[in-house]
Design an enzyme around this catalytic site. Structure first.
Site, short mmCIF file in Angstrom:
data_model
loop_
_atom_site.label_atom_id
_atom_site.label_comp_id
_atom_site.label_asym_id
_atom_site.label_seq_id
_atom_site.Cartn_x
_atom_site.Cartn_y
_atom_site.Cartn_z
CG ASP A 102 -29.45 12.84 29.32
OD1 ASP A 102 -29.93 13.86 29.84
OD2 ASP A 102 -29.23 12.76 28.09
CG PHE A 151 -23.14 16.24 25.18
CD1 PHE A 151 -24.11 15.25 25.22
CD2 PHE A 151 -21.89 15.94 24.68
CE1 PHE A 151 -23.83 13.97 24.75
CE2 PHE A 151 -21.61 14.67 24.20
CZ PHE A 151 -22.58 13.68 24.24
CB VAL A 152 -20.24 16.09 30.47
CG1 VAL A 152 -20.76 17.37 31.13
CG2 VAL A 152 -21.09 14.90 30.90
CG ASP A 158 -19.62 8.27 23.30
OD1 ASP A 158 -20.44 8.07 24.20
OD2 ASP A 158 -19.92 8.21 22.08
NE ARG A 164 -16.97 5.10 24.26
CZ ARG A 164 -18.26 5.22 24.54
NH1 ARG A 164 -18.65 5.61 25.71
NH2 ARG A 164 -19.18 4.96 23.61
#
Ligand code: IMP
Ligand code: MG
Length: 183
Positions: A102, A151-152, A158, A164
């Site tokens: 990221d 945001f994945v 998580d 998860r």
């Protein structure tokens, strides 16, 4: 859990097919070298299990416990190494496994730390790489999928320690994300 997703980016068969390809590349690269894989916990745990079982080479496995997010969806920029002893990397060929690249802060910090322990080589493998400017420039050697700056969750990733165990990777619905001061 799946109903909390806005959309699925990669279903399980797609992820596993990509892991077959990555495992073949990694196996070819390390077939006559002593490999030590260092998995970054907790995000890479599912990737680690599925990828390493596709690599038919003798290898050592170690883990690093890192925290950078502290619950929200934007990186805090602070990296905390949670264990006292670092894995033994001196003179070894190291492959770092992480879930996602990221901002680059985490992988840059890990590489720096490991490099100070004189490994023979250090490469990195991430399942996902976000297309965005990095806070720290990091080159990764093996990438599962490039994705947008969203945001994945799922497949190890998580949001506040949830999702998860989702077998696919998807974008979390905005309604599921708490405002920063509440998170
Ligand atoms: P970086 O230091 O900003 O590159 O972030 C790396 C870590 O942040 C990853 O190992 C993940 O744990 C977490 N992270 C970054 N983006 C996401 C995301 O979209 N979903 C879940 N976790 C993420
Ligand atoms: Mg995380």
């Amino acid at each position: 859990m799946q109903e909390d997703l806005e959309r699925v980016l990669f279903d399980e068969p797609t992820i596993l097919r990509r892991l077959d390809e990555l495992a073949a590349e990694i196996s070819a690269e390390y077939h006559n070298r002593e490999l030590t894989v260092i998995a970054v916990l907790n995000g890479s745990i599912i990737l680690m299990a599925d990828l390493l079982r596709r690599i038919p080479l003798p290898l050592k496995l170690d883990c690093l416990s890192i925290a950078s997010y502290h619950g929200g969806t934007a990186t805090s920029g602070e990296i905390e190494f949670r264990q006292i002893a670092l894995p033994d990397v001196e003179n070894r060929h190291i492959l770092i496994l992480d879930d996602i690249l990221d901002s680059g802060v985490t992988l840059a910090a890990i590489r720096e730390k490991l490099n100070s322990k004189r490994p023979r080589s250090v490469k990195t493998c991430v399942l996902l790489r976000k297309r965005k400017p990095r806070r720290r420039p990091v080159e990764v050697d093996y990438v599962g999928f490039d994705i947008g700056d969203e945001f994945v969750v799922g497949y190890g990733l998580d949001y506040m320690e949830q999702y998860r165990n989702l077998p696919c990777i998807g974008v979390l619905r905005k309604e599921e994300i708490l405002p920063p001061d509440a998170a």
